[in-house]
Design a protein around this motif. Structure first.
Motif, short mmCIF file in Angstrom:
data_model
loop_
_atom_site.label_atom_id
_atom_site.label_comp_id
_atom_site.label_asym_id
_atom_site.label_seq_id
_atom_site.Cartn_x
_atom_site.Cartn_y
_atom_site.Cartn_z
N TYR A 69 14.43 7.21 9.80
CA TYR A 69 13.41 8.24 9.72
C TYR A 69 13.15 7.95 8.06
O TYR A 69 14.10 8.63 7.32
N GLY A 70 12.21 7.79 7.46
CA GLY A 70 11.74 7.72 5.93
C GLY A 70 10.46 8.39 5.57
O GLY A 70 9.59 8.58 6.48
N ILE A 71 10.43 8.32 4.28
CA ILE A 71 9.24 9.17 3.66
C ILE A 71 8.81 8.16 2.70
O ILE A 71 9.17 7.40 2.04
N LEU A 72 7.24 7.87 2.91
CA LEU A 72 6.52 7.17 2.03
C LEU A 72 5.46 7.95 1.31
O LEU A 72 4.82 9.17 1.84
N ALA A 73 5.21 7.40 0.08
CA ALA A 73 4.02 8.06 -0.60
C ALA A 73 2.77 6.92 -0.81
O ALA A 73 3.27 5.57 -0.44
N PRO A 74 1.70 7.18 -1.22
CA PRO A 74 0.76 6.18 -1.62
C PRO A 74 1.21 5.35 -2.60
O PRO A 74 1.76 5.92 -3.58
N ALA A 75 0.84 3.92 -2.61
CA ALA A 75 1.13 2.82 -3.68
C ALA A 75 0.27 3.53 -4.76
O ALA A 75 -0.65 4.25 -4.95
N GLY A 76 0.92 3.42 -5.94
CA GLY A 76 0.28 4.06 -7.15
C GLY A 76 0.76 5.57 -7.56
O GLY A 76 0.32 6.00 -8.56
N PHE B 65 15.55 2.64 -0.27
CA PHE B 65 14.64 2.73 0.94
C PHE B 65 13.93 1.54 0.92
O PHE B 65 13.76 1.02 1.99
N GLY B 66 13.49 1.09 -0.30
CA GLY B 66 12.63 -0.18 -0.27
C GLY B 66 13.40 -1.37 0.21
O GLY B 66 12.89 -2.08 0.99
N ALA B 67 14.58 -1.53 -0.22
CA ALA B 67 15.44 -2.68 0.40
C ALA B 67 15.60 -2.56 1.65
O ALA B 67 15.72 -3.59 2.44
N HIS B 68 15.80 -1.25 2.46
CA HIS B 68 15.94 -1.15 3.70
C HIS B 68 14.66 -1.44 4.58
O HIS B 68 15.03 -2.25 5.50
N ILE B 69 13.58 -1.06 3.98
CA ILE B 69 12.22 -1.76 4.90
C ILE B 69 12.23 -3.03 4.72
O ILE B 69 11.82 -3.57 5.78
N ASP C 262 0.82 -1.31 0.13
CA ASP C 262 -0.12 -0.03 -0.01
C ASP C 262 0.76 1.47 -0.01
O ASP C 262 0.29 2.36 0.09
N PHE C 263 1.98 1.24 -0.24
CA PHE C 263 2.93 2.45 0.06
C PHE C 263 4.12 2.30 -1.04
O PHE C 263 4.63 1.33 -1.52
N ALA C 264 4.34 3.50 -1.37
CA ALA C 264 5.86 3.78 -2.41
C ALA C 264 6.82 4.23 -1.77
O ALA C 264 6.69 5.42 -1.11
N PRO C 265 7.87 3.51 -1.59
CA PRO C 265 9.26 4.27 -0.67
C PRO C 265 9.69 5.41 -1.48
O PRO C 265 9.72 5.13 -2.72
N VAL C 266 9.84 6.38 -0.71
CA VAL C 266 10.42 7.53 -1.34
C VAL C 266 12.01 7.62 -0.97
O VAL C 266 12.95 7.86 -2.05
N SER C 267 12.33 7.87 0.16
CA SER C 267 13.77 8.17 0.68
C SER C 267 14.08 7.72 2.34
O SER C 267 12.97 8.01 2.91
N VAL D 182 10.24 14.05 -5.55
CA VAL D 182 10.29 14.01 -4.00
C VAL D 182 11.52 13.46 -3.55
O VAL D 182 12.27 14.19 -2.70
N SER D 183 12.19 12.26 -4.16
CA SER D 183 13.03 11.78 -3.34
C SER D 183 14.50 12.61 -3.86
O SER D 183 15.29 13.08 -2.76
N LYS D 184 14.53 13.30 -5.00
CA LYS D 184 15.65 14.06 -5.16
C LYS D 184 15.53 15.38 -4.44
O LYS D 184 16.62 15.81 -3.84
N GLY D 185 14.40 15.98 -4.23
CA GLY D 185 14.15 17.06 -3.29
C GLY D 185 14.74 16.86 -2.02
O GLY D 185 15.37 17.66 -1.38
N ILE D 186 14.34 15.84 -1.31
CA ILE D 186 14.63 15.56 0.00
C ILE D 186 16.30 15.20 0.01
O ILE D 186 16.97 15.81 1.01
#
Length: 323
Positions: free
Chosen positions: A252-259, A300-304, A115-120, A268-272
């Motif tokens: 501490y990481g940032i997620l977006a909704p899946a999709g 970040f996905g691999a870290h999760i 349900d989530f998209a890893p960002v950073s 967003v990842s680049k901005g962070i």
């Protein structure tokens, strides 16, 4: 003929869709962004989110509004993100609890993986093994020896059952054989107050919250739990210097909704990554004990995924359960 017309129409729709996504990424952000925070103001998530949000706001020219949604170890905020529109304008800061919850709660109103998209991965934060001055141990070796020789005498505070402060101590007990009794509190604040009052013997706490008490001489620092010593406490050893391979970091990481479109996630990842590399912000966060990362979505996905396995084992060892 009909098939040709349908194929052409489908291709046209796909092109329009791709064009719209590309345009969205190029113009992102063109309105305010909401950053959900799964804990109350004043904690370690807030200490990172406020300066990060301010830097992103300067970079993007759009407000970054922090919305606090505490409760259920972050699950309330995660559930809200899972229902949010996948356009990059609702984001969530998650902590290690996000990867603990699937093993701790019998059911969750979302799927942690789907349900989530890893960002950073924004930053990591080691824990500090802090103790009242009266605790009869000043080193990790002394703590282990005292715990083994005096069953029932050592107690450790936590910010709640299944919290990282609880599970880190349980992992320590499991690896060392030190006898320590768990005393849960409702949040890090009350736990530190109990620590200062001598109600408990020690606590595995975020370095950002316990460090001021150590610097004020009200608590003593026994060890840090990161891979290496903290620049803020260079004379304080790591637990791993005594207990091989014992490393526990908050993160501490940032997620977006899946999709959420990949191009938007990348933006967003680049901005962070650019924000946490700004010297002023990087220095400010280092002063609190954070080690900034600013990873790619894939990293970040691999870290999760790694953390899901680590904390599953920790929950099993601790026997922690919540309703």
């Amino acid at each position: 003929m009909i098939r040709s017309i349908l194929a052409a129409a489908s291709a046209s729709v796909l092109c329009l869709g791709a064009s719209a996504v590309a345009h969205a990424a190029q113009t992102y952000p063109d309105k305010p962004i909401t950053l959900l925070i799964p804990y109350p103001p004043g904690g370690s998530a807030d200490m990172l989110a406020r300066p990060l949000g301010a830097e992103l706001q300067k970079k993007w020219g759009q407000p970054v509004v922090l919305e606090y949604k505490p409760g259920a170890g972050g699950a309330i905020a995660s559930a809200q993100l899972a229902r949010a529109k996948p356009d990059g304008y609702t984001l969530l800061m998650v902590l290690a609890a996000h990867t603990i919850n699937p093993s701790l709660y019998p059911s969750l109103p979302y799927d942690t993986r789907k349900d989530f998209a890893p960002v950073s991965l924004v930053a990591t934060l080691p824990m500090l093994v802090a103790a009242p001055l009266a605790t009869p141990a000043n080193t990790v070796s002394e703590l282990i020896a005292y715990g083994k020789a005096n069953p029932g005498k050592l107690s450790f505070a936590s910010a709640g059952n299944g919290n990282t402060s609880h599970l880190a101590a349980e992992m320590f007990k499991n690896q060392t054989g030190a006898d320590m009794m768990h005393v849960p509190y409702k949040g890090s604040g009350p736990a530190v107050v109990a620590l200062l009052g001598g109600e408990v013997s020690l606590m595995f706490d975020s370095i950002s919250t316990s460090l001021p008490q150590v610097q004020a001489g009200k608590l003593k620092a026994i060890a840090v739990t990161g891979e290496h010593r903290s620049p803020l406490l260079p004379d304080v050893p790591t637990v791993a210097e005594t207990v091989p391979n014992f490393v526990v970091n908050g993160w501490y990481g940032i997620l977006a909704p899946a999709g959420t479109p990949g191009a938007v996630v990348d933006a967003v990842s680049k901005g962070i990554a650019e924000a946490v590399a700004v010297p002023a912000l990087k220095g400010q966060l280092a002063g609190y004990g954070y080690e900034v990362v600013g990873s790619t979505p894939g990293e970040f996905g691999a870290h999760i995924e790694r953390e899901l396995g680590t904390w599953k084992r920790a929950v099993e060892v601790s026997g922690a359960k919540v309703n």
